[in-house]
Motif scaffolding. Structure first.
Motif, mmCIF file in Angstrom:
data_model
loop_
_atom_site.group_PDB
_atom_site.id
_atom_site.type_symbol
_atom_site.label_atom_id
_atom_site.label_comp_id
_atom_site.label_asym_id
_atom_site.label_seq_id
_atom_site.Cartn_x
_atom_site.Cartn_y
_atom_site.Cartn_z
ATOM 1 N N ILE A 594 5.271 21.050 -1.646
ATOM 2 C CA ILE A 594 6.565 19.889 -1.608
ATOM 3 C C ILE A 594 5.986 18.448 -1.267
ATOM 4 O O ILE A 594 6.247 17.884 -1.262
ATOM 5 N N LEU A 595 4.996 19.301 0.363
ATOM 6 C CA LEU A 595 4.518 17.688 0.560
ATOM 7 C C LEU A 595 3.683 16.964 -0.272
ATOM 8 O O LEU A 595 3.622 15.421 -0.419
ATOM 9 N N GLU A 596 3.317 17.922 -0.815
ATOM 10 C CA GLU A 596 2.041 16.939 -1.889
ATOM 11 C C GLU A 596 2.936 16.742 -3.581
ATOM 12 O O GLU A 596 2.831 15.090 -3.698
ATOM 13 N N ARG A 597 4.189 16.784 -3.648
ATOM 14 C CA ARG A 597 4.768 16.799 -4.538
ATOM 15 C C ARG A 597 5.154 15.740 -4.387
ATOM 16 O O ARG A 597 5.320 14.243 -5.044
ATOM 17 N N GLN A 598 5.645 15.534 -3.047
ATOM 18 C CA GLN A 598 6.310 13.856 -2.200
ATOM 19 C C GLN A 598 5.226 12.518 -2.111
ATOM 20 O O GLN A 598 5.263 11.566 -2.445
ATOM 21 N N LYS A 599 4.224 13.028 -1.693
ATOM 22 C CA LYS A 599 2.902 12.311 -2.404
ATOM 23 C C LYS A 599 2.840 11.511 -3.441
ATOM 24 O O LYS A 599 2.016 10.935 -3.361
ATOM 25 N N LEU A 600 2.831 12.378 -4.587
ATOM 26 C CA LEU A 600 2.593 12.309 -5.822
ATOM 27 C C LEU A 600 4.234 11.564 -6.089
ATOM 28 O O LEU A 600 3.054 10.817 -7.385
ATOM 29 N N LYS A 601 5.158 11.347 -6.164
ATOM 30 C CA LYS A 601 5.876 10.476 -6.428
ATOM 31 C C LYS A 601 5.787 9.086 -5.631
ATOM 32 O O LYS A 601 6.460 8.242 -6.316
ATOM 33 N N LYS A 602 5.487 8.978 -4.755
ATOM 34 C CA LYS A 602 5.712 8.003 -4.372
ATOM 35 C C LYS A 602 5.480 6.369 -4.827
ATOM 36 O O LYS A 602 5.590 5.513 -5.099
ATOM 37 N N PRO A 603 4.129 6.852 -5.449
ATOM 38 C CA PRO A 603 3.294 5.610 -5.619
ATOM 39 C C PRO A 603 3.754 5.344 -7.401
ATOM 40 O O PRO A 603 3.931 3.885 -7.532
ATOM 41 N N PHE A 604 4.642 6.431 -7.738
ATOM 42 C CA PHE A 604 5.532 6.122 -9.206
ATOM 43 C C PHE A 604 6.604 4.960 -8.896
ATOM 44 O O PHE A 604 7.055 4.502 -9.464
ATOM 45 N N LYS A 605 7.208 5.831 -7.443
ATOM 46 C CA LYS A 605 8.775 4.843 -7.297
ATOM 47 C C LYS A 605 8.626 3.502 -6.805
ATOM 48 O O LYS A 605 8.797 2.032 -7.062
ATOM 49 N N ILE A 606 6.517 3.272 -6.149
ATOM 50 C CA ILE A 606 5.833 1.829 -6.065
ATOM 51 C C ILE A 606 5.928 1.106 -7.062
ATOM 52 O O ILE A 606 6.137 -0.253 -6.819
ATOM 53 N N ARG A 607 5.299 1.671 -7.813
ATOM 54 C CA ARG A 607 4.957 0.547 -9.437
ATOM 55 C C ARG A 607 6.624 0.057 -9.751
ATOM 56 O O ARG A 607 6.661 -0.097 -10.285
ATOM 57 N N LYS A 608 7.400 1.935 -9.834
ATOM 58 C CA LYS A 608 8.693 0.676 -10.617
ATOM 59 C C LYS A 608 9.537 -0.094 -10.004
ATOM 60 O O LYS A 608 9.892 -0.897 -10.099
ATOM 61 N N TYR A 609 8.837 -0.312 -8.538
ATOM 62 C CA TYR A 609 10.222 -1.149 -8.141
ATOM 63 C C TYR A 609 9.393 -2.031 -7.973
ATOM 64 O O TYR A 609 10.273 -3.206 -8.177
ATOM 65 N N ARG A 610 8.350 -2.647 -8.628
ATOM 66 C CA ARG A 610 7.550 -3.430 -8.691
ATOM 67 C C ARG A 610 7.326 -4.375 -9.780
ATOM 68 O O ARG A 610 7.863 -5.257 -10.032
ATOM 69 N N ASN A 611 7.693 -3.051 -11.015
ATOM 70 C CA ASN A 611 7.406 -4.080 -11.991
ATOM 71 C C ASN A 611 9.408 -4.663 -12.297
ATOM 72 O O ASN A 611 9.413 -5.438 -13.435
ATOM 73 N N VAL A 612 10.383 -3.550 -11.577
ATOM 74 C CA VAL A 612 11.454 -4.465 -11.674
ATOM 75 C C VAL A 612 11.632 -5.571 -11.085
ATOM 76 O O VAL A 612 12.020 -6.641 -11.273
ATOM 77 N N LEU A 613 10.930 -5.943 -9.695
ATOM 78 C CA LEU A 613 11.139 -7.162 -9.752
ATOM 79 C C LEU A 613 10.285 -8.289 -10.043
ATOM 80 O O LEU A 613 10.390 -9.871 -10.128
ATOM 81 N N LEU A 614 9.248 -7.860 -11.003
ATOM 82 C CA LEU A 614 8.899 -8.705 -12.138
ATOM 83 C C LEU A 614 10.138 -8.973 -12.981
ATOM 84 O O LEU A 614 9.973 -10.683 -13.681
ATOM 85 N N LYS A 615 10.132 -7.764 -13.373
ATOM 86 C CA LYS A 615 11.657 -7.902 -14.013
ATOM 87 C C LYS A 615 12.456 -9.023 -13.725
ATOM 88 O O LYS A 615 13.017 -10.020 -14.785
ATOM 89 N N LEU A 616 12.594 -8.793 -12.639
ATOM 90 C CA LEU A 616 13.357 -9.489 -11.913
ATOM 91 C C LEU A 616 13.008 -11.424 -11.737
ATOM 92 O O LEU A 616 14.423 -11.816 -12.057
ATOM 93 N N GLU A 617 12.428 -11.511 -11.541
ATOM 94 C CA GLU A 617 11.571 -12.839 -11.526
ATOM 95 C C GLU A 617 12.228 -13.261 -13.008
ATOM 96 O O GLU A 617 12.012 -14.524 -13.265
ATOM 97 N N SER A 618 11.432 -12.406 -13.933
ATOM 98 C CA SER A 618 11.377 -13.557 -15.210
ATOM 99 C C SER A 618 12.756 -13.624 -15.466
ATOM 100 O O SER A 618 12.839 -14.994 -15.737
#
Length: 650
Positions: A594-618
């Motif tokens: 379970i812990l390892e799963r949580q660790k695997l999901k965090k990079p995807f969320k970070i990337r997701k939010y970064r893409n959303v910020l880039l899209k919002l800037e555009s």
């Protein structure tokens, strides 16, 4: 009886004739004697040769032996040579019997009551008087003192000791005074005379009114004798073989002819006294009885003294009880039985059965039992040690030591395995021939059972291991005392090691024997391995389950034991260990995942939010979004990135 008398009379007559009569036949002249010799029988027809048809007047004159004293009232019976009674008459007061008789040879028998007092052969060839001399004799007694001085004024009693039973049969009275037949006093010369005394045995009693003495005399002809009378006070002391006084014994004093003269009982000091006695003999015979038993018979000589100490026939018996090897048997009971059955003191028999108990005792540490002052005779010695182990009869005639070899011995049993190794862990039961348990126990470390005091017998021996018989048989102790018994038992040797080959010390081992008919166990043992992981145990043949537990390690094996067996058992971690490990680690793995799963999901969320910020800037730059909405959404997405650690602070 009549035929017997005929035979006796015929033999008597023949003996008299064949010996050549020298007796004076009453009324016979020398010529008549010669005629009598001519009538020696040569057959029945030769008995009468003349005057066959005539009878003679015959007078029989019955007198004493000297032919001077006639006897009346005697029964006179005449027999012919065949034993036929011719006539029987009583003599008259002058001793005469008048008869008419045929010529011939006859035997005249004279009796008084049942007592025969004379017989004589006569030959009748003419009338005449025949003097029939009886066995009646004169008795002259002279009494003197010890210095040969005549004893005058003494009274002498004469007692007849003959008791006739039937014609020709009589008893001699020895135990009491007979019938008084005469009494007379001594003259100045100390002499007294009795006339016409029948032949036989007489007791002569002499007394002066104070002292009394008896003497027994047999009379078979004219008798003259001198009796020396010595006044004595006789004291007899009876002692046992050990010197103790013998009280309450019956003492008898007899003369040389065996007649009882004195009798009495000893006091508690063993003494009996006879006062004011006349000793008419030099030697007397003292006997003593204790109950029915004769305990002494010893002569005493009056000329040597008047106080006698007599040692009775009592002896000491020492019984030594030994086993079959000759070793002493201490603390055993010894019983002594009297085996004599008395009908009279001199008539007894030995009892075949065990007689009455006389005494008993115990053996000492040397196996000795002591019996003191036993009367002579036959005794039975019985030795008891739980049961009867020895019987010996002994004829005790002197102090002696008797060795009784008893029915006891030792027994050594050694129990070994098939390979000859000592067998220890076995239970031994031993039964005697009667089926009684006599021993139950186990051998020593060397496999030995050593028993002392074993009765000679055939024993049934049963060896059991774990309540199962491994050997049984009969031990014949008569044949051998040492037995080696080889049992079908084998040694099971096992070594327990871990998966890496290291020994498992002090490991717990469970050993179980399977029944032959199923999987059920017949017995279970719990053992411990030694420091090198070994166990070694002697077991009867069979199928065994062996399991070992040591920490997380466990191992098991099934062994069919029918010979010596050795094996190394490798123990592995037990299944329960793996189960326990799985049970404990599973939640941790899940949580980790379970812990390892949580660790695997965090990079995807970070990337997701970064893409959303880039899209919002555009979109803001292109004027697609007003500033307020842009600023609001930008702050929210940057806040999310900061939570995920995916944004650097600007």
């Amino acid at each position: 009886m009549r035929n017997k008398l005929r035979t006796v009379l015929s033999l008597v007559f023949l003996v008299i004739l064949s010996a050549g009569l020298t007796l004076k036949l009453g009324g016979f002249s020398p010529t008549q004697k010669a005629t009598l010799e001519a009538y020696i029988p040569t057959g029945r027809s030769a008995l009468v040769r003349q005057n066959e048809g005539s009878k003679f007047n015959v007078t029989l004159w019955i007198t004493d032996w000297d032919g001077t004293i006639p006897f009346g009232n005697l029964n006179v019976t005449v027999y012919d040579l065949s034993g036929e009674q011719i006539v029987s008459e009583l003599s008259d007061e002058l001793g005469y019997v008048s008869l008419k008789m045929d010529p011939g040879s006859y035997i005249v028998l004279v009796m008084t009551g049942n007592r025969t007092v004379g017989y004589q052969a006569i030959n009748v060839s003419r009338s005449g008087v025949f003097n029939i001399r009886t066995w009646a004799y004169d008795l002259n007694l002279t009494l003197t003192d010890e210095y040969d001085r005549p004893l005058k004024g003494h009274v002498v009693f004469l007692f007849d000791q003959i008791a006739p039973q039937a014609p020709g049969e009589y008893l001699v009275i020895t135990e009491r005074v007979g019938r008084l037949v005469g009494k007379a006093g001594t003259d100045m010369n100390g002499t007294v005379r009795f006339f016409g005394v029948w032949n036989g045995t007489y007791r002569i009693r002499v007394t002066d009114g104070e002292s009394v003495g008896d003497y027994v005399l047999s009379i078979h002809g004219p008798t003259s004798t001198t009796l020396k009378c010595i006044k004595v006070d006789l004291t007899l002391s009876l002692i046992s073989g050990s010197g103790s006084p013998v009280g309450n014994a019956t003492v008898q004093v007899r003369g040389g002819m065996g007649h009882l003269l004195l009798e009495g009982k000893t006091d508690e000091d063993g003494r009996v006294e006879y006062k004011n006695l006349y000793a008419l003999e030099d030697v007397y015979y003292v006997s003593a009885q204790y109950g029915p038993r004769l305990i002494t018979h010893e002569p005493i000589n009056i000329t040597e003294g008047w106080d006698f100490t007599i040692t009775c026939w009592s002896y000491n018996l020492t019984v030594k009880c030994v086993d079959q090897e000759g070793d002493p048997l201490p603390n055993h009971f010894v019983f002594l039985h009297d085996q004599l059955i008395f009908f009279t003191p001199t008539n007894f028999t030995v009892n075949n059965e065990t007689g009455p108990l006389v005494n008993w005792t115990r053996t000492d540490e040397d196996g000795l039992a002591f019996f003191e002052d036993l009367w002579n005779g036959t005794y039975r010695v019985r030795v008891m040690g739980g049961e009867l182990i020895g019987v010996v009869d002994v004829n005790l005639q002197e102090s002696t030591t008797l060795v009784v070899k008893c029915n006891k011995t030792y027994l050594v049993l050694r129990f070994i395995t098939e390979l000859g190794e000592p067998l220890r862990n076995v239970t031994i039961s031993m039964y005697n021939s009667g089926g009684h348990l006599t021993f139950r126990g186990s051998p020593d470390p060397d496999g030995y059972i050593k028993l002392d005091g074993v009765y000679l017998d055939n024993y049934t021996v049963v060896a059991e291991m774990f309540e199962r018989e491994v050997w049984s048989g009969i031990i014949n102790v008569y044949k051998s005392r040492v037995w080696e018994i080889r049992c079908p038992v084998f040694t099971l040797t096992l070594q327990f090691v871990d998966p890496f080959g290291n020994p498992l010390p002090r490991a717990r081992v469970i050993l179980s024997k399977r029944m032959t008919y199923g999987a059920h166990l017949s017995f279970t043992l719990e053992l411990k391995t030694d420091d090198n992981g070994y166990i070694s145990y002697s077991l009867p043949s069979g199928v065994y389950e062996i399991s070992c537990s040591y920490g997380i390690y466990y191992g098991s094996i099934v062994v069919t034991l029918d010979s010596e067996y050795f094996s190394v058992i490798k123990c592995n971690p037990h299944m329960s260990f793996w189960l326990m490990v799985a049970f404990v680690s599973f939640p941790l793995v899940i949580f980790t995942l379970i812990l390892e799963r949580q660790k695997l999901k965090k990079p995807f969320k970070i990337r997701k939010y970064r893409n959303v910020l880039l899209k919002l800037e555009s979109m803001y730059e292109n004027g697609l979004v007003d500033y307020q909405l842009y600023r609001k959404l930008r702050e929210e997405y940057e806040a999310k990135l900061m939570e995920l650690g995916g944004r650097e602070v600007r």
